[in-house]
Scaffold this active site. Structure first.
Site, PDB file in Angstrom:
ATOM      1  N   SER A 140       0.859  -1.200   0.000  1.00 29.75           N
ATOM      2  CA  SER A 140       0.000   0.000   0.000  1.00 29.75           C
ATOM      3  C   SER A 140       0.889   1.241   0.000  1.00 29.75           C
ATOM      4  O   SER A 140       2.039   1.178   0.478  1.00 29.75           O
ATOM      5  CB  SER A 140      -0.851   0.007   1.268  1.00 29.75           C
ATOM      6  OG  SER A 140      -1.512   1.241   1.431  1.00 29.75           O
ATOM      7  N   TYR A 153      -1.892  -1.138  10.817  1.00 30.32           N
ATOM      8  CA  TYR A 153      -2.071  -1.427   9.383  1.00 30.32           C
ATOM      9  C   TYR A 153      -0.890  -0.934   8.538  1.00 30.32           C
ATOM     10  O   TYR A 153      -0.300  -1.697   7.764  1.00 30.32           O
ATOM     11  CB  TYR A 153      -3.372  -0.795   8.869  1.00 30.32           C
ATOM     12  CG  TYR A 153      -3.529  -0.936   7.371  1.00 30.32           C
ATOM     13  CD1 TYR A 153      -3.810  -2.169   6.797  1.00 30.32           C
ATOM     14  CD2 TYR A 153      -3.367   0.164   6.519  1.00 30.32           C
ATOM     15  CE1 TYR A 153      -3.936  -2.317   5.429  1.00 30.32           C
ATOM     16  CE2 TYR A 153      -3.486   0.035   5.146  1.00 30.32           C
ATOM     17  CZ  TYR A 153      -3.767  -1.206   4.604  1.00 30.32           C
ATOM     18  OH  TYR A 153      -3.871  -1.350   3.244  1.00 30.32           O
TER      19      TYR A 153
HETATM   20  N1  LIG Z   1      -8.778  -0.413  -1.057  1.00 28.78           N
HETATM   21  C1  LIG Z   1      -7.770   0.360  -0.675  1.00 28.78           C
HETATM   22  O1  LIG Z   1      -7.941   1.584  -0.474  1.00 28.78           O
HETATM   23  C2  LIG Z   1      -6.388  -0.228  -0.550  1.00 28.78           C
HETATM   24  C3  LIG Z   1      -5.295   0.665  -0.587  1.00 28.78           C
HETATM   25  C4  LIG Z   1      -4.009   0.140  -0.461  1.00 28.78           C
HETATM   26  C5  LIG Z   1      -3.815  -1.225  -0.313  1.00 28.78           C
HETATM   27  N2  LIG Z   1      -4.891  -2.062  -0.279  1.00 28.78           N
HETATM   28  C6  LIG Z   1      -4.626  -3.491  -0.086  1.00 28.78           C
HETATM   29  O2  LIG Z   1      -5.265  -4.238  -1.110  1.00 28.78           O
HETATM   30  C7  LIG Z   1      -5.562  -5.547  -0.636  1.00 28.78           C
HETATM   31  C8  LIG Z   1      -7.001  -5.882  -1.006  1.00 28.78           C
HETATM   32  O3  LIG Z   1      -7.847  -4.947  -0.368  1.00 28.78           O
HETATM   33  P1  LIG Z   1      -9.292  -4.572  -0.932  1.00 28.78           P
HETATM   34  O4  LIG Z   1      -9.349  -3.105  -1.059  1.00 28.78           O
HETATM   35  O5  LIG Z   1      -9.631  -5.408  -2.089  1.00 28.78           O
HETATM   36  O6  LIG Z   1     -10.162  -4.996   0.341  1.00 28.78           O
HETATM   37  P2  LIG Z   1     -11.648  -5.559   0.446  1.00 28.78           P
HETATM   38  O7  LIG Z   1     -12.531  -4.881  -0.533  1.00 28.78           O
HETATM   39  O8  LIG Z   1     -11.961  -5.441   1.912  1.00 28.78           O
HETATM   40  O9  LIG Z   1     -11.516  -7.102   0.024  1.00 28.78           O
HETATM   41  C9  LIG Z   1     -10.887  -8.002   0.866  1.00 28.78           C
HETATM   42  C10 LIG Z   1     -10.858  -9.384   0.214  1.00 28.78           C
HETATM   43  O10 LIG Z   1     -10.162 -10.253   1.085  1.00 28.78           O
HETATM   44  C11 LIG Z   1     -11.011 -11.318   1.475  1.00 28.78           C
HETATM   45  N3  LIG Z   1     -10.773 -11.567   2.892  1.00 28.78           N
HETATM   46  C12 LIG Z   1     -10.960 -10.721   3.938  1.00 28.78           C
HETATM   47  N4  LIG Z   1     -10.624 -11.319   5.090  1.00 28.78           N
HETATM   48  C13 LIG Z   1     -10.201 -12.569   4.749  1.00 28.78           C
HETATM   49  C14 LIG Z   1      -9.729 -13.670   5.512  1.00 28.78           C
HETATM   50  N5  LIG Z   1      -9.634 -13.630   6.844  1.00 28.78           N
HETATM   51  N6  LIG Z   1      -9.393 -14.798   4.846  1.00 28.78           N
HETATM   52  C15 LIG Z   1      -9.499 -14.885   3.505  1.00 28.78           C
HETATM   53  N7  LIG Z   1      -9.941 -13.869   2.734  1.00 28.78           N
HETATM   54  C16 LIG Z   1     -10.297 -12.728   3.371  1.00 28.78           C
HETATM   55  C17 LIG Z   1     -12.417 -10.864   1.186  1.00 28.78           C
HETATM   56  O11 LIG Z   1     -13.244 -11.965   0.821  1.00 28.78           O
HETATM   57  P3  LIG Z   1     -14.284 -12.636   1.851  1.00 28.78           P
HETATM   58  O12 LIG Z   1     -15.299 -11.594   2.177  1.00 28.78           O
HETATM   59  O13 LIG Z   1     -14.814 -13.819   1.104  1.00 28.78           O
HETATM   60  O14 LIG Z   1     -13.432 -13.041   3.013  1.00 28.78           O
HETATM   61  C18 LIG Z   1     -12.202  -9.974  -0.029  1.00 28.78           C
HETATM   62  O15 LIG Z   1     -12.129 -10.765  -1.183  1.00 28.78           O
HETATM   63  C19 LIG Z   1      -5.259  -5.540   0.867  1.00 28.78           C
HETATM   64  O16 LIG Z   1      -4.031  -6.164   1.099  1.00 28.78           O
HETATM   65  C20 LIG Z   1      -5.170  -4.060   1.209  1.00 28.78           C
HETATM   66  O17 LIG Z   1      -4.302  -3.819   2.290  1.00 28.78           O
HETATM   67  C21 LIG Z   1      -6.161  -1.601  -0.396  1.00 28.78           C
END
Ligand SMILES: NC(=O)c1ccc[n+]([C@@H]2O[C@H](COP(=O)([O-])OP(=O)(O)OC[C@H]3O[C@@H](n4cnc5c(N)ncnc54)[C@H](OP(=O)(O)O)[C@@H]3O)[C@@H](O)[C@H]2O)c1
Length: 261
Positions: A140, A153
């Protein structure tokens, strides 16, 4: 008959960036082994199959040793070389450190750090004999600044970035490449899931998740060490963060991340 398509493994692919990354791989002709903690992973796999590739969904909790190991065993028993592995799953939980349950702080570490190291170990040891593989670690822009009110985080994402760069150098010459994706705030359910929807960052305009996933996919394919995910402003901010003093970035982020009373 065994598929002649390449296989990609993607953690946390039910929705958000993981699902968008799965679409990128599928559009480029990869079959996908994909994990999530909820039953949504099966619907996500159906959507990937509509892109004319095979999808192998697995429901497991990435916060536990057994959950990580079960997804690895599921992918390994497909009996095919894993060409690309995307270590994407990650969570945040917003709030002041002093007020949060210790369990919540430790859950972030379990998924974002321990789970990433665990899956990376399995993937690297699988790829080494094949002398071929690509690993994308989703970090991130938070890796480039202190993150008050997401106190654990940001450091967990700094771990992911440094881990990716470290592993990349170690694996130089083995045929395995490692790339870090550092997205800025992106339009997924991430901030809502973190309980931060009402914070300034939670309600701000965000980067397009398809753009961020494409940038990550292309950086992986082009063997870049890392890429900032997002628009030009996000990229400029990440560059500026290299020289802005930590206390200034910390004060700025506190305003962005604090959840109003
Ligand atoms: N969105 C942002 O602003 C942002 C910015 C920088 C970095 N990131 C990084 O991008 C990555 C993905 O984030 P995102 O934005 O896509 O988040 P998200 O929309 O919250 O999606 C999270 C995903 O992870 C799965 N998940 C959550 N807890 C889990 C667990 N305990 N075991 C297995 N799967 C799990 C969820 O599926 P289920 O519901 O089926 O568990 C979902 O597919 C993360 O590493 C985050 O730190 C995000």
């Amino acid at each position: 008959m065994t598929s002649i398509r390449k296989l990609a493994l993607i953690t946390g692919a039910s929705s958000g960036l993981g699902f968008e990354l799965a679409k990128q791989f599928a559009q480029n002709g990869y079959d996908i082994a994909m994990s999530g903690s909820s039953e949504r992973i099966f619907e996500a796999a159906d959507a990937i199959r509509n892109l004319n590739v095979e999808a192998y969904p697995h429901q497991a909790d990435a916060a536990t040793y057994d959950g990580v190991e079960s997804f690895w065993n599921f992918a390994a028993q497909l009996g095919r070389p894993i060409d690309s592995a995307v270590l994407n799953v990650g969570i945040a939980i917003g709030g002041a450190f002093a007020d949060m349950e210790l369990e919540d702080n430790l859950r972030i570490i379990a998924i974002n750090i321990t789970g990433t190291v665990h899956m990376a170990k399995r993937v690297v040891q699988h790829m080494l004999p094949n002398q071929q593989g690509r690993i994308l670690i989703v970090s991130s822009v938070s890796a480039t600044l202190p993150t008050p009110y997401e106190t654990v985080y940001g450091p967990s994402k700094a771990f992911g970035f440094s881990f990716a760069e470290s592993l990349r150098e170690e694996l130089r010459g083995t045929g395995i490449t490692v790339t870090a994706l550092l997205p800025g705030a992106t339009d997924t359910d991430f901030h809502r899931n973190a309980g931060m929807a009402t914070s300034a960052i939670g309600s701000s305009k965000k980067n397009d998740k398809t753009l961020v996933a494409r940038q990550g996919f292309e950086a992986l394919m082009n063997d870049e060490d890392h890429v900032i995910g997002g628009d030009e402003q996000t990229k400029q901010q990440a560059i500026a963060n290299r020289t802005i003093p930590e206390p200034i970035k910390a004060a700025r982020h506190a305003k962005q991340a604090k959840i109003p009373d």
